[in-house]
Design an enzyme around this catalytic site. Sequence first.
Site, PDB file in Angstrom:
ATOM      1  N   LYS A 111     -16.349 -18.311  56.742  1.00  0.00           N
ATOM      2  CA  LYS A 111     -15.578 -18.819  55.604  1.00  0.00           C
ATOM      3  C   LYS A 111     -14.604 -19.921  55.994  1.00  0.00           C
ATOM      4  CE  LYS A 111     -15.849 -15.085  52.246  1.00  0.00           C
ATOM      5  NZ  LYS A 111     -15.123 -14.185  51.365  1.00  0.00           N
ATOM      6  N   LYS A 192     -27.723 -14.732  53.376  1.00  0.00           N
ATOM      7  CA  LYS A 192     -27.681 -13.554  52.491  1.00  0.00           C
ATOM      8  C   LYS A 192     -27.462 -14.007  51.040  1.00  0.00           C
ATOM      9  CE  LYS A 192     -22.892 -12.390  52.234  1.00  0.00           C
ATOM     10  NZ  LYS A 192     -21.835 -11.504  51.953  1.00  0.00           N
ATOM     11  N   LYS A 195     -22.728 -14.140  45.789  1.00  0.00           N
ATOM     12  CA  LYS A 195     -22.189 -14.570  44.504  1.00  0.00           C
ATOM     13  C   LYS A 195     -21.431 -15.880  44.616  1.00  0.00           C
ATOM     14  CE  LYS A 195     -18.549 -10.907  44.784  1.00  0.00           C
ATOM     15  NZ  LYS A 195     -18.834  -9.994  45.773  1.00  0.00           N
TER      16      LYS A 195
HETATM   17  P1  TYM Z   1     -18.263  -8.096  48.711  1.00  0.00           P
HETATM   18  O1  TYM Z   1     -17.522  -8.154  47.440  1.00  0.00           O
HETATM   19  O2  TYM Z   1     -18.605  -9.364  49.395  1.00  0.00           O
HETATM   20  O3  TYM Z   1     -19.614  -7.307  48.491  1.00  0.00           O
HETATM   21  C1  TYM Z   1     -19.617  -6.018  47.914  1.00  0.00           C
HETATM   22  C2  TYM Z   1     -20.654  -5.146  48.603  1.00  0.00           C
HETATM   23  O4  TYM Z   1     -21.960  -5.715  48.447  1.00  0.00           O
HETATM   24  C3  TYM Z   1     -22.586  -5.829  49.719  1.00  0.00           C
HETATM   25  N1  TYM Z   1     -23.427  -7.034  49.694  1.00  0.00           N
HETATM   26  C4  TYM Z   1     -24.731  -7.045  49.979  1.00  0.00           C
HETATM   27  N2  TYM Z   1     -25.591  -6.069  50.329  1.00  0.00           N
HETATM   28  C5  TYM Z   1     -26.880  -6.418  50.544  1.00  0.00           C
HETATM   29  N3  TYM Z   1     -27.338  -7.692  50.428  1.00  0.00           N
HETATM   30  C6  TYM Z   1     -26.515  -8.704  50.076  1.00  0.00           C
HETATM   31  N4  TYM Z   1     -26.974  -9.949  49.951  1.00  0.00           N
HETATM   32  C7  TYM Z   1     -25.139  -8.392  49.836  1.00  0.00           C
HETATM   33  N5  TYM Z   1     -24.068  -9.155  49.459  1.00  0.00           N
HETATM   34  C8  TYM Z   1     -23.030  -8.298  49.388  1.00  0.00           C
HETATM   35  C9  TYM Z   1     -21.430  -5.968  50.711  1.00  0.00           C
HETATM   36  O5  TYM Z   1     -21.824  -5.619  52.009  1.00  0.00           O
HETATM   37  C10 TYM Z   1     -20.425  -5.021  50.121  1.00  0.00           C
HETATM   38  O6  TYM Z   1     -20.688  -3.690  50.519  1.00  0.00           O
HETATM   39  N6  TYM Z   1     -14.914  -6.843  52.203  1.00  0.00           N
HETATM   40  C11 TYM Z   1     -15.730  -6.322  51.139  1.00  0.00           C
HETATM   41  C12 TYM Z   1     -14.932  -5.671  50.035  1.00  0.00           C
HETATM   42  C13 TYM Z   1     -13.989  -4.597  50.490  1.00  0.00           C
HETATM   43  C14 TYM Z   1     -14.360  -3.312  50.927  1.00  0.00           C
HETATM   44  C15 TYM Z   1     -13.126  -2.638  51.194  1.00  0.00           C
HETATM   45  C16 TYM Z   1     -15.581  -2.675  51.139  1.00  0.00           C
HETATM   46  C17 TYM Z   1     -12.639  -4.677  50.500  1.00  0.00           C
HETATM   47  N7  TYM Z   1     -12.106  -3.486  50.918  1.00  0.00           N
HETATM   48  C18 TYM Z   1     -13.127  -1.335  51.664  1.00  0.00           C
HETATM   49  C19 TYM Z   1     -15.564  -1.365  51.599  1.00  0.00           C
HETATM   50  C20 TYM Z   1     -14.333  -0.714  51.877  1.00  0.00           C
HETATM   51  C21 TYM Z   1     -16.515  -7.474  50.525  1.00  0.00           C
HETATM   52  O7  TYM Z   1     -16.176  -8.606  50.666  1.00  0.00           O
HETATM   53  O8  TYM Z   1     -17.533  -7.110  49.737  1.00  0.00           O
END
Ligand code: TYM
Length: 328
Positions: A111, A192, A195
């Site tokens: 990022k 990957k 969004k």
């Molecule tokens: P975020 O918002 O980017 O994504 C949410 C969840 O979706 C999963 N994910 C995917 N899984 C499979 N294929 C993909 N292309 C894909 N894109 C996203 C992510 O792995 C995630 O599980 N840091 C985290 C949010 C967070 C969090 C937490 C998660 C903040 N605090 C505490 C767990 C526990 C994030 O950016 O997710």
Amino acid sequence: MKRVLSGIQPSGQLTLGNYIGALQNFVKLQHTHECYFMVVDLHAITVPQDPAALREQTESVAALFIAAGIDPAKANIFIQSHVSAHSELGWLLTTLSYMGELERMTQFKDKSAGKDSIGTGLFVYPTLMAADILVYNADLVPVGDDQKQHLELTRDLAQRFNARYGEYFTIPDPYIPEVGARIMSLDDASKKMSKSNPNPGSFIALLDPPDVIRKKISRATTDSGKEVRFNPVEKPEVSNLMSIYALCADMTLQQVEQKFEGQMYGAFKKDLAEQVVAKLEPLQTRYHEIRQSGEIHAILKQGAERVAEVADKTVRDVKERMGFVLPR
Ligand code: TYM
């Protein structure tokens, strides 16, 4: 009952990747675990957000949790910023972290690559995520593959705290699905599905209308050759589409391969589009009902009130162990 916690950022339209990698597992785990699922708005602002869009997206993600099948009577659904203990423990854990370990985070490197000014929030993002998890002493964290490194850091910080101040935090385990942990972009199977990708043709949004889904899948890039065969090294694009098929149709990869034996990519993609549409249509209907009813606000308020008791107690315990004078 073991505790499960996870979060999703309201930083854009949720994609099929978020659904398959995370949300679908939230729904499964709610039946067997004490669950905490949140919309992580404090994480979303580590990159600039338009205030109106952030507000809309936060409500939208919360409504999608319920539309996907999370039952607010079974699982706690809340907004991260409604529980101030997250920010407070985030700071306490930041003081235990090292620059070197945060600099090694691949999400931070990705990022911040090529940027002149890099936000401090982006840098300390993982210590806030550690706080999200540790504040409830969660046992299990369902996430996609890209969050694995953040989970390792969370474990390190918990162990560091326990070593310095006495055993307190549970060391959480990641829960990463075998198939679907990393759904790839429709236009480039080396990235990957995300969004935040500026090309909407690269992802399927959970709220994309059926015809948009059909169009995006028909335009998805496919490897040369014809066979519908699972081999992520030789056929990364078709293999990605096959994973999506398997997860939407509730089939194994082998069953998908057998079903399309002797058929061309075109027929496979047409059927895939119908599987995805069928999977998302009921979710979309429920989503619109929930948004119209306005019930989401009461659910979120109640969720935050319930979880704050647990989170506030953790912060008090942690501060006491670290030597803070608590108000009496
Ligand atoms: P975020 O918002 O980017 O994504 C949410 C969840 O979706 C999963 N994910 C995917 N899984 C499979 N294929 C993909 N292309 C894909 N894109 C996203 C992510 O792995 C995630 O599980 N840091 C985290 C949010 C967070 C969090 C937490 C998660 C903040 N605090 C505490 C767990 C526990 C994030 O950016 O997710």
